[in-house]
Each structure stands twice: as structure tokens, then as C-alpha cells.
Design a protein around this motif. Structure first.
Motif, PDB file in Angstrom:
ATOM      1  N   LEU A   1     -18.064  17.231  15.954  1.00  0.00           N
ATOM      2  CA  LEU A   1     -18.944  18.048  16.455  1.00  0.00           C
ATOM      3  C   LEU A   1     -20.408  17.399  16.557  1.00  0.00           C
ATOM      4  O   LEU A   1     -21.674  17.715  17.031  1.00  0.00           O
ATOM      5  CB  LEU A   1     -18.961  19.292  15.550  1.00  0.00           C
ATOM      6  N   GLU A   2     -20.844  16.388  15.644  1.00  0.00           N
ATOM      7  CA  GLU A   2     -21.829  15.701  15.560  1.00  0.00           C
ATOM      8  C   GLU A   2     -22.185  14.878  16.735  1.00  0.00           C
ATOM      9  O   GLU A   2     -23.109  14.895  17.430  1.00  0.00           O
ATOM     10  CB  GLU A   2     -21.875  14.519  14.205  1.00  0.00           C
ATOM     11  N   ARG A   3     -20.986  14.199  17.365  1.00  0.00           N
ATOM     12  CA  ARG A   3     -21.232  13.173  18.481  1.00  0.00           C
ATOM     13  C   ARG A   3     -20.852  14.202  19.700  1.00  0.00           C
ATOM     14  O   ARG A   3     -20.875  13.580  20.860  1.00  0.00           O
ATOM     15  CB  ARG A   3     -20.439  12.149  18.432  1.00  0.00           C
ATOM     16  N   MET A   4     -20.441  15.562  19.594  1.00  0.00           N
ATOM     17  CA  MET A   4     -19.887  16.281  21.079  1.00  0.00           C
ATOM     18  C   MET A   4     -18.931  15.470  21.410  1.00  0.00           C
ATOM     19  O   MET A   4     -18.945  15.433  22.653  1.00  0.00           O
ATOM     20  CB  MET A   4     -21.058  16.652  21.593  1.00  0.00           C
ATOM     21  N   ARG A   5     -17.810  15.218  20.839  1.00  0.00           N
ATOM     22  CA  ARG A   5     -16.771  14.438  21.523  1.00  0.00           C
ATOM     23  C   ARG A   5     -15.115  15.198  20.848  1.00  0.00           C
ATOM     24  O   ARG A   5     -15.534  15.810  19.966  1.00  0.00           O
ATOM     25  CB  ARG A   5     -16.482  13.112  21.142  1.00  0.00           C
ATOM     26  N   TYR A   6     -14.319  15.166  21.673  1.00  0.00           N
ATOM     27  CA  TYR A   6     -12.857  15.520  21.255  1.00  0.00           C
ATOM     28  C   TYR A   6     -11.725  14.741  21.943  1.00  0.00           C
ATOM     29  O   TYR A   6     -12.003  13.701  22.656  1.00  0.00           O
ATOM     30  CB  TYR A   6     -12.510  16.906  21.740  1.00  0.00           C
ATOM     31  N   ARG A   7     -10.803  14.825  21.068  1.00  0.00           N
ATOM     32  CA  ARG A   7      -9.622  13.766  21.408  1.00  0.00           C
ATOM     33  C   ARG A   7      -8.345  14.494  21.065  1.00  0.00           C
ATOM     34  O   ARG A   7      -8.095  15.064  20.423  1.00  0.00           O
ATOM     35  CB  ARG A   7      -9.543  12.625  20.532  1.00  0.00           C
ATOM     36  N   GLU A   8      -7.331  14.232  22.303  1.00  0.00           N
ATOM     37  CA  GLU A   8      -5.975  14.732  22.123  1.00  0.00           C
ATOM     38  C   GLU A   8      -5.043  13.384  22.203  1.00  0.00           C
ATOM     39  O   GLU A   8      -5.357  12.655  23.179  1.00  0.00           O
ATOM     40  CB  GLU A   8      -5.610  15.629  23.443  1.00  0.00           C
ATOM     41  N   GLY A   9      -4.310  13.472  21.180  1.00  0.00           N
ATOM     42  CA  GLY A   9      -3.648  12.135  20.986  1.00  0.00           C
ATOM     43  C   GLY A   9      -2.449  12.258  20.063  1.00  0.00           C
ATOM     44  O   GLY A   9      -1.798  13.377  19.721  1.00  0.00           O
TER      45      GLY A   9
END
Length: 160
Positions: free
Chosen positions: A61-69
Motif C-alpha cells: 500500500l505504500e508503493r501502491m503495487r500488488y503481485r500475484e505469484g
């Protein structure tokens, strides 16, 4: 200071039969190690991989990124993507059908499961969990909604 990285196991990477094979392989490998076999060390990593590999979804949430892995040994392998924002989380009731066949017969089993999803601002929907009971699914989804500071909607009773 609130945590900004939230990570959730979303499912097993290997099928149930592969994980059962992994348990059998683990027991055999440990037995072989106790008996002094060096060949057992070849089987043991295979068994451990089937137990500890999961699909995982992470939100930064700090860098506004997400990952599915896929996660193994504390490392998630997958590409980080921009997180446009979170619209809401929702719980949905789904019917599943499984067909078992043998030489002489065929059986169909029907299951009801509750799936939890997150809808991102760019209309991407990510699957977060699947549970057998609505109570368990709702409890886990409420925790995720609290972590991500997002609205949770219960769509499990809506008829389509």
C-alpha cells in the motif's frame, strides 16, 4: 506505524493428490535417512516443495503495487504491478461439481463453496480465498478488508 505490505495465501500450488504423494515421499525419505540411505536426500526436497508452495497475493500500500505469484521458502515469484486503487472486497457463493468415474460407474458430487475476491479500480478481480463455510470465509474476508481498509460486500445470497 501501520503495516503497508499485506500478503495472503490464496491456494495450494499442487493438487491434493500431489500433496498426498508428497506426504508419502516425506515419510519414506525420513525412514530411509534413519536407515542410513543417502538416496533419500534426493526425495526429501521434492516432498518439501509440494508441502510449502502456495499461490500468493501481495499488496504494497505504500508503493501502491500488488503481485500475484507463487511462494516458496519465503520468496514470492511474480511480477509487481501498479495498484490503481481498491474498490471493494466481496464474498460470493459458488456451486462446484466434481465427476468421479470408474470402469463400472460414474458419480457426480456437488459442493457449495464461498469465494472471496477483491475488485480493483481498473476492473481487475483477484481471487483471495475459498472456504467451505460462509462464516469462515466472512471472518477471513473481514480481516483482509480491515488490513486493506476497504469495504466488504456479502454477495453470497444474491440470486442471479
Amino acid at each position: 506505524m501501520a503495516a503497508t505490505l499485506h500478503s495472503y495465501n490464496t491456494g495450494h500450488y499442487f493438487s491434493t493428490s500431489a500433496r498426498a504423494f508428497g506426504w508419502i515421499t516425506t515419510v519414506l525419505a525420513i525412514t530411509m535417512i534413519v536407515n542410513g540411505s543417502v538416496a533419500a536426500y534426493v526425495f526429501l526436497p521434492t516432498a518439501l516443495i509440494t508441502h510449502f508452495t502456495h499461490y500468493r497475493t501481495e499488496f504494497d500500500l505504500e508503493r501502491m503495487r500488488y503481485r500475484e505469484g507463487v511462494r516458496f521458502a519465503g520468496i514470492t515469484i511474480g511480477k509487481m504491478l501498479p495498484l490503481p486503487g481498491i474498490d471493494f472486497l466481496f464474498l460470493k457463493k459458488n456451486n462446484y461439481r466434481q465427476v468421479s468415474e470408474s470402469r463400472g460407474s460414474m458419480s457426480t458430487f456437488q459442493f457449495v463453496k464461498y469465494d472471496g475476491y477483491i475488485k480493483l479500480s481498473d476492473n481487475v478481480k483477484l481471487h483471495l480465498l475459498q472456504r467451505k463455510t460462509q462464516e469462515q470465509a466472512m471472518q477471513e474476508m473481514q480481516q483482509i478488508a480491515q488490513d486493506l481498509q476497504a469495504e466488504l460486500r456479502d454477495l453470497s445470497e444474491i440470486k442471479i
